[in-house]
Write an enzyme that holds these catalytic residues in place. Structure first.
Site, PDB file in Angstrom:
ATOM      1  N   ARG A  53    -108.238  60.534 -33.560  1.00  0.00           N
ATOM      2  CA  ARG A  53    -107.207  61.530 -33.248  1.00  0.00           C
ATOM      3  C   ARG A  53    -107.838  62.836 -32.777  1.00  0.00           C
ATOM      4  O   ARG A  53    -107.159  63.708 -32.250  1.00  0.00           O
ATOM      5  CB  ARG A  53    -106.328  61.864 -34.477  1.00  0.00           C
ATOM      6  CG  ARG A  53    -105.507  60.734 -35.082  1.00  0.00           C
ATOM      7  CD  ARG A  53    -104.712  59.982 -34.076  1.00  0.00           C
ATOM      8  NE  ARG A  53    -105.424  58.784 -33.653  1.00  0.00           N
ATOM      9  CZ  ARG A  53    -105.167  58.131 -32.517  1.00  0.00           C
ATOM     10  NH1 ARG A  53    -104.250  58.551 -31.688  1.00  0.00           N
ATOM     11  NH2 ARG A  53    -105.840  57.046 -32.183  1.00  0.00           N
ATOM     12  N   ASP A  68     -94.885  50.418 -26.685  1.00  0.00           N
ATOM     13  CA  ASP A  68     -96.130  51.107 -27.066  1.00  0.00           C
ATOM     14  C   ASP A  68     -96.522  50.649 -28.474  1.00  0.00           C
ATOM     15  O   ASP A  68     -95.664  50.214 -29.237  1.00  0.00           O
ATOM     16  CB  ASP A  68     -95.909  52.626 -27.039  1.00  0.00           C
ATOM     17  CG  ASP A  68     -97.222  53.401 -26.947  1.00  0.00           C
ATOM     18  OD1 ASP A  68     -98.301  52.761 -26.909  1.00  0.00           O
ATOM     19  OD2 ASP A  68     -97.176  54.645 -26.911  1.00  0.00           O
ATOM     20  N   GLU A  69     -97.782  50.771 -28.830  1.00  0.00           N
ATOM     21  CA  GLU A  69     -98.271  50.389 -30.180  1.00  0.00           C
ATOM     22  C   GLU A  69     -97.845  48.970 -30.542  1.00  0.00           C
ATOM     23  O   GLU A  69     -97.385  48.696 -31.653  1.00  0.00           O
ATOM     24  CB  GLU A  69     -97.738  51.383 -31.241  1.00  0.00           C
ATOM     25  CG  GLU A  69     -97.968  52.837 -30.927  1.00  0.00           C
ATOM     26  CD  GLU A  69     -99.391  53.301 -31.239  1.00  0.00           C
ATOM     27  OE1 GLU A  69    -100.221  52.494 -31.710  1.00  0.00           O
ATOM     28  OE2 GLU A  69     -99.671  54.497 -30.984  1.00  0.00           O
ATOM     29  N   GLN A  83    -106.310  49.306 -34.014  1.00  0.00           N
ATOM     30  CA  GLN A  83    -105.442  50.312 -34.635  1.00  0.00           C
ATOM     31  C   GLN A  83    -104.250  49.685 -35.342  1.00  0.00           C
ATOM     32  O   GLN A  83    -103.238  50.354 -35.582  1.00  0.00           O
ATOM     33  CB  GLN A  83    -104.958  51.306 -33.586  1.00  0.00           C
ATOM     34  CG  GLN A  83    -106.084  52.139 -32.989  1.00  0.00           C
ATOM     35  CD  GLN A  83    -105.558  53.201 -32.039  1.00  0.00           C
ATOM     36  OE1 GLN A  83    -104.850  54.104 -32.453  1.00  0.00           O
ATOM     37  NE2 GLN A  83    -105.877  53.090 -30.772  1.00  0.00           N
ATOM     38  N   LYS A 134    -103.435  54.651 -22.615  1.00  0.00           N
ATOM     39  CA  LYS A 134    -102.417  53.588 -22.594  1.00  0.00           C
ATOM     40  C   LYS A 134    -101.015  54.190 -22.546  1.00  0.00           C
ATOM     41  O   LYS A 134    -100.199  53.813 -21.710  1.00  0.00           O
ATOM     42  CB  LYS A 134    -102.528  52.712 -23.857  1.00  0.00           C
ATOM     43  CG  LYS A 134    -103.845  51.982 -23.974  1.00  0.00           C
ATOM     44  CD  LYS A 134    -103.876  51.083 -25.204  1.00  0.00           C
ATOM     45  CE  LYS A 134    -103.772  51.845 -26.514  1.00  0.00           C
ATOM     46  NZ  LYS A 134    -104.900  52.746 -26.800  1.00  0.00           N
ATOM     47  N   THR A 135    -100.762  55.126 -23.441  1.00  0.00           N
ATOM     48  CA  THR A 135     -99.433  55.716 -23.487  1.00  0.00           C
ATOM     49  C   THR A 135     -99.156  56.472 -22.190  1.00  0.00           C
ATOM     50  O   THR A 135     -98.053  56.428 -21.641  1.00  0.00           O
ATOM     51  CB  THR A 135     -99.309  56.652 -24.711  1.00  0.00           C
ATOM     52  OG1 THR A 135     -99.625  55.888 -25.876  1.00  0.00           O
ATOM     53  CG2 THR A 135     -97.914  57.212 -24.845  1.00  0.00           C
TER      54      THR A 135
HETATM   55  P1  ATP Z   1    -103.943  55.854 -28.628  1.00  0.00           P
HETATM   56  O1  ATP Z   1    -104.615  54.525 -28.709  1.00  0.00           O
HETATM   57  O2  ATP Z   1    -104.540  56.825 -29.583  1.00  0.00           O
HETATM   58  O3  ATP Z   1    -102.469  55.753 -28.649  1.00  0.00           O
HETATM   59  P2  ATP Z   1    -103.806  56.086 -25.757  1.00  0.00           P
HETATM   60  O4  ATP Z   1    -104.635  54.998 -25.204  1.00  0.00           O
HETATM   61  O5  ATP Z   1    -102.350  55.882 -25.775  1.00  0.00           O
HETATM   62  O6  ATP Z   1    -104.367  56.472 -27.191  1.00  0.00           O
HETATM   63  P3  ATP Z   1    -103.190  58.525 -24.380  1.00  0.00           P
HETATM   64  O7  ATP Z   1    -102.597  59.226 -25.518  1.00  0.00           O
HETATM   65  O8  ATP Z   1    -102.298  57.955 -23.341  1.00  0.00           O
HETATM   66  O9  ATP Z   1    -104.177  57.382 -24.937  1.00  0.00           O
HETATM   67  O10 ATP Z   1    -104.267  59.426 -23.643  1.00  0.00           O
HETATM   68  C1  ATP Z   1    -105.240  60.144 -24.358  1.00  0.00           C
HETATM   69  C2  ATP Z   1    -105.512  61.474 -23.686  1.00  0.00           C
HETATM   70  O11 ATP Z   1    -106.168  61.259 -22.456  1.00  0.00           O
HETATM   71  C3  ATP Z   1    -104.252  62.227 -23.350  1.00  0.00           C
HETATM   72  O12 ATP Z   1    -104.480  63.593 -23.560  1.00  0.00           O
HETATM   73  C4  ATP Z   1    -104.033  61.905 -21.890  1.00  0.00           C
HETATM   74  O13 ATP Z   1    -103.294  62.914 -21.228  1.00  0.00           O
HETATM   75  C5  ATP Z   1    -105.442  61.828 -21.377  1.00  0.00           C
HETATM   76  N1  ATP Z   1    -105.583  60.929 -20.218  1.00  0.00           N
HETATM   77  C6  ATP Z   1    -105.164  59.662 -20.131  1.00  0.00           C
HETATM   78  N2  ATP Z   1    -105.468  59.125 -18.930  1.00  0.00           N
HETATM   79  C7  ATP Z   1    -106.106  60.098 -18.227  1.00  0.00           C
HETATM   80  C8  ATP Z   1    -106.674  60.170 -16.906  1.00  0.00           C
HETATM   81  N3  ATP Z   1    -106.658  59.146 -16.074  1.00  0.00           N
HETATM   82  N4  ATP Z   1    -107.222  61.336 -16.542  1.00  0.00           N
HETATM   83  C9  ATP Z   1    -107.264  62.386 -17.380  1.00  0.00           C
HETATM   84  N5  ATP Z   1    -106.755  62.382 -18.626  1.00  0.00           N
HETATM   85  C10 ATP Z   1    -106.167  61.249 -19.056  1.00  0.00           C
HETATM   86 MG    MG Z   2    -100.990  55.846 -27.346  1.00  0.00          MG
END
Ligand code: ATP
Ligand code: MG
Length: 790
Positions: A622, A238-239, A269, A51-52
């Site tokens: 995490r 975000d969040e 979360q 997402k981020t």
């Molecule tokens: P959280 O809910 O914990 O905040 P998130 O959904 O924001 O998580 P991110 O932190 O954006 O997730 O991504 C998690 C990991 O996956 C990061 O290391 C990111 O670089 C990697 N990632 C995200 N999308 C892809 C993708 N399409 N291909 C490869 N790696 C990815």
């Molecule tokens: Mg995130």
């Protein structure tokens, strides 16, 4: 573009969005979120699904497509650090430094910037000051006193808590609903109004005001609101699951014009309900913004399948959630590891060794450097055991999201008392505590003491004695000063004459000085935590021979902070870890009452329990490669030993994704994790043989020599049979046991070797003083081990 379009449309049309590195590697759902440029977008998806990352790519895309200039994007992140990282990433994605993205930051950071521009509309000057919590409480205390209210019964911290809660809900003094008017003895509303007026006189704002003033300005000044609606062409958050009402209102005011708002979050979360966050905000998004593009992401890119499965199973015990499927392409990997320990010290010791082993790359894993490791605790008082342990073994660490243990206000105060008792010339320590707790010794009294000290060429404590004896300070303050000076003298004598009673002495100092009572009288939410920290401090003293030795250790801990540049283990609370990821994560203290926290259960019931479970989910997710859950059978709680029950969350984990570890022969044999002294859990009583924690706690090691040694050590430490200790609360009194031949140290006689023992008396052949019979309690092990040499 069709030549049939009118010229005005053709000129106004936006060029097709370019593609670039920011789109590379995104999955179709992420790409859809990035490319849906206009209108409201919601990305509601589980942890680690990118997402981020998609949010960041979306900003890069908006900039590259020329939809907005850097200063026209408002992006709200959870921490300032996250904002910095986002800016850096956008720069990297676009292949050029992004100058001027002033509106990427936290709600507070953005709020303060906006408010400075329009301070006069809130009755402030542009250079207004921002009050921290301490200032806020001090101000409220003055108002409470001015209103003739007994501050002992109605403490300022409690009022601060009420007002913060109202500000989180975006209630101004004139809009607090009638149902709330009974708060603080029916006087909170008028005190709130008086507080706001006083802040204005002082040209100051508290944290809550940063958004609240903006909201009022936006509501009362259409022109200002319109200006920002035009200005912030795209809004990203975000969040989003952790926004409170005030943040929500603020965002809606800004977004309601163009509706170009993109929010991302995960209902599982949501962990800030206790601070007013409303998970309903994210669940209501489609109603708030009809026609929103809703994107769900299901592929997790962060964690191995076992970690993901364990986290998903755990969170599925919560009711009323949206429910999500998460999958990963990452191969097998480690199972979630689970291990029980005797107590918090053993837990810290084992984790320290694991981190070193991981760095070496043993245990069949690729190495994980210390900076890839995080220890995520539920309560900040858990940090102390790790800080002390890591310092002892020289493992660099940093504490994030809050002061390090020894830098907390209550710890510094307590240390100042101890410093003054050890060295009465420590003027800084004296100044810190002379009026803490309040003794009626304000600035004027302190000046009098300083003058008395200076003109006699003595320390402040001596100056205080002179001022007290010659009655330079009148009334209640004078009397209190006499008592303080007398007490410090008494404590000092005890510290010199009976150095080995330092643990009791420290407790005595905190109690007799009124310092403990000061925090007990506080009804604020953080007072309980501070009292816990004080208990932790006294407990930490047990590991030292004297106050002096302990203070030297603390000085070293503080110095450790100054070093930089090394690879450091991260210690932080679960709350602060949101949004972050680490190759290896340790989750200590999974015990009933600690995690889930008793306070959340007492105050929030099922709601509180579910928020705790979400916190556990945040913790597990995490981890990228290794997640390790640990728990201890005994822990000091409120200064008393207590048998702990493993957390209910442990038995909610799916057994097939968990590996139960047995600690290696730290003590020369299979030493059996947690069979030792655990209180029976409900699961055990129900006879569920395969309960995970029970396997971790299997007691077939009772017969091993390692176990016996452990037990004896604990008898020494706790003064009782651990078996008896089950379910009991035991005062920690140390009666060391020394084997013949052990090298020991005695304060008066120096070093020697034990030749025999009888009851609590030892025969010792001292190197200088010759053979003597001494009380075991007055000697300490001299071979460098922390307690009993075997
Ligand atoms: P959280 O809910 O914990 O905040 P998130 O959904 O924001 O998580 P991110 O932190 O954006 O997730 O991504 C998690 C990991 O996956 C990061 O290391 C990111 O670089 C990697 N990632 C995200 N999308 C892809 C993708 N399409 N291909 C490869 N790696 C990815
Ligand atoms: Mg995130």
């Amino acid at each position: 573009m069709s030549p049939d379009l009118p010229l005005s449309r053709r000129a106004a049309a936006v060029p097709p969005a370019p593609s670039g590195p920011w789109l590379e590697g995104l999955n179709p759902a992420q790409r859809a979120a990035v490319e849906a440029l206009e209108g409201p977008v919601l990305m509601l998806a589980g942890a680690g699904t990118g997402k981020t990352r998609a949010l960041t790519a979306r900003i890069a895309h908006l900039l590259a497509a020329g939809r907005a200039r850097p200063n026209e994007i408002l992006a709200v992140t959870f921490t300032n650090k996250a904002a910095r990282e986002m800016r850096d990433r956008i720069g990297r994605l676009l292949g050029r430094a992004v100058e001027g993205m002033p509106w990427v930051g936290t709600f507070h950071a953005i709020g303060v910037k906006l408010l400075r521009r329009h301070a006069e509309l809130a009755g402030l000057k542009a250079n207004f000051t921002i009050l921290d919590t301490d200032d806020q409480v001090r101000l409220l205390r003055q108002l409470i006193q001015a209103a003739g209210i007994d501050e002992k019964r109605w403490p300022a911290r409690q009022l601060a808590h009420v007002i913060d809660g109202w500000k989180n809900r975006a209630w101004m003094p004139d809009s607090v609903p009638a149902a709330e008017h009974g708060a603080f003895d029916g006087r909170a509303v008028s005190l709130y109004a008086a507080y706001q007026a006083r802040l204005r006189d002082l040209n100051a704002a508290d944290f809550g005001d940063l958004l609240l003033h903006c909201i009022r300005i936006f509501r009362e000044h259409d022109d200002v609101l319109e200006q920002y609606r035009r200005w912030f062409r795209y809004i990203l958050v975000d969040e989003y699951q952790d926004t409170n009402v005030a943040q929500y209102v603020w965002l809606r005011l800004l977004a309601d014009g163009h509706r170009n708002i993109c929010c991302v979050g995960d209902d599982d979360q949501s962990i800030y309900g206790w601070r007013g966050a409303e998970v309903g905000n994210i669940l209501r998004f489609e109603t708030d913004f009809p026609g929103a593009t809703v994107i769900r992401l299901e592929q997790n890119y962060r964690s191995t399948p076992h970690i993901l499965a364990a986290a998903s199973a755990l969170i599925s015990a919560n009711q009323g959630r949206l429910g999500k499927t998460l999958w990963t392409e990452i191969g097998e990997g480690e199972k979630v590891r689970l291990i029980g320990h005797w107590d918090a010290e053993e837990e810290a010791r084992w984790i320290g060794e694991e981190i070193e082993a991981m760095a070496r790359g043993t245990r069949g894993m690729d190495p994980i450097r210390p900076d890839g490791v995080a220890i995520l605790v539920r309560a900040s008082h858990q940090m102390r055991a790790f800080e002390d342990r890591f310092l002892t073994i020289g493992l660099p660490y940093r504490v994030i999201g809050g002061p390090r243990f020894y830098e907390r206000q209550e710890i510094r105060d307590a240390l100042a008392y101890l410093r003054l008792v050890v060295s009465p010339d420590d003027d800084l320590a004296f100044e810190r505590i002379v009026n803490v707790p309040k003794r009626g010794l304000g600035d004027k009294a302190v000046q009098t003491i300083q003058v008395a000290a200076r003109s006699n060429g003595v320390s402040l404590l001596e100056g205080a004695r002179i001022a007290a004896e010659t009655r330079l300070i009148p009334g209640r303050g004078g009397q209190a000063l006499r008592e303080l000076v007398e007490a410090v003298g008494r404590w000092h004598r005890q510290a010199v004459e009976e150095p080995d009673t330092h643990v009791e002495l420290a407790q005595q100092i905190l109690d007799e000085s009124g310092y403990t009572a000061m925090w007990q009288a506080e009804k604020s939410p953080d007072a309980a935590g501070r009292l816990e920290n004080l208990k932790e401090l006294v407990k930490a003293l047990e590991g030292f021979d004297s106050l002096q030795g302990f203070l030297e250790h603390v000085a070293l801990v503080m110095e450790n902070e100054a070093e930089g540049g090394e690879e450091k283990v991260t210690i932080m609370t679960l709350h602060a870890a949101k949004g972050l990821e680490f190759p290896a994560v340790f989750l200590p203290g999974w015990e009933e009452g600690l995690f889930p926290s008793q306070r959340s259960l007492d105050e929030g019931g099922l709601r509180g329990l579910e928020e705790e479970r979400r916190l556990a989910y945040v913790g597990l997710t995490r981890a990228e490669r290794v997640a390790t859950i640990t728990f201890a059978g005994n822990r000091r709680v409120h200064g008393q030993w207590q048998s702990q029950m493993p957390s209910r969350f442990i038995d909610e984990l799916p057994a097939e994704h968990v590996e139960v570890l047995t600690p290696p022969g730290l003590y020369g044999g299979a030493y059996g994790a947690a069979g030792m002294g655990f209180a029976a859990s409900p699961v055990l009583r129900m006879g569920a043989e395969s309960a995970l924690h029970e396997r971790a706690a299997r007691a077939d090691v009772y017969a091993s020599p390692g176990w016996r040694r452990m037990q004896e050590r604990q008898v020494a430490r706790m003064g009782r049979e651990p078996a008896e200790a089950r379910g009991l609360v035991i005062q920690g009194t140390a009666v060391p046991v020394f084997a013949p031949g052990a090298r020991v140290f005695h304060q008066k006689f120096g070093y020697g070797r034990v030749t025999g023992a009888e009851g609590d008396k030892l025969d010792v052949a001292f190197e200088k003083a010759g053979p003597k019979k001494v009380v075991a309690r007055f000697v300490t092990a001299a071979d460098g081990s922390e307690d009993v040499p075997f």
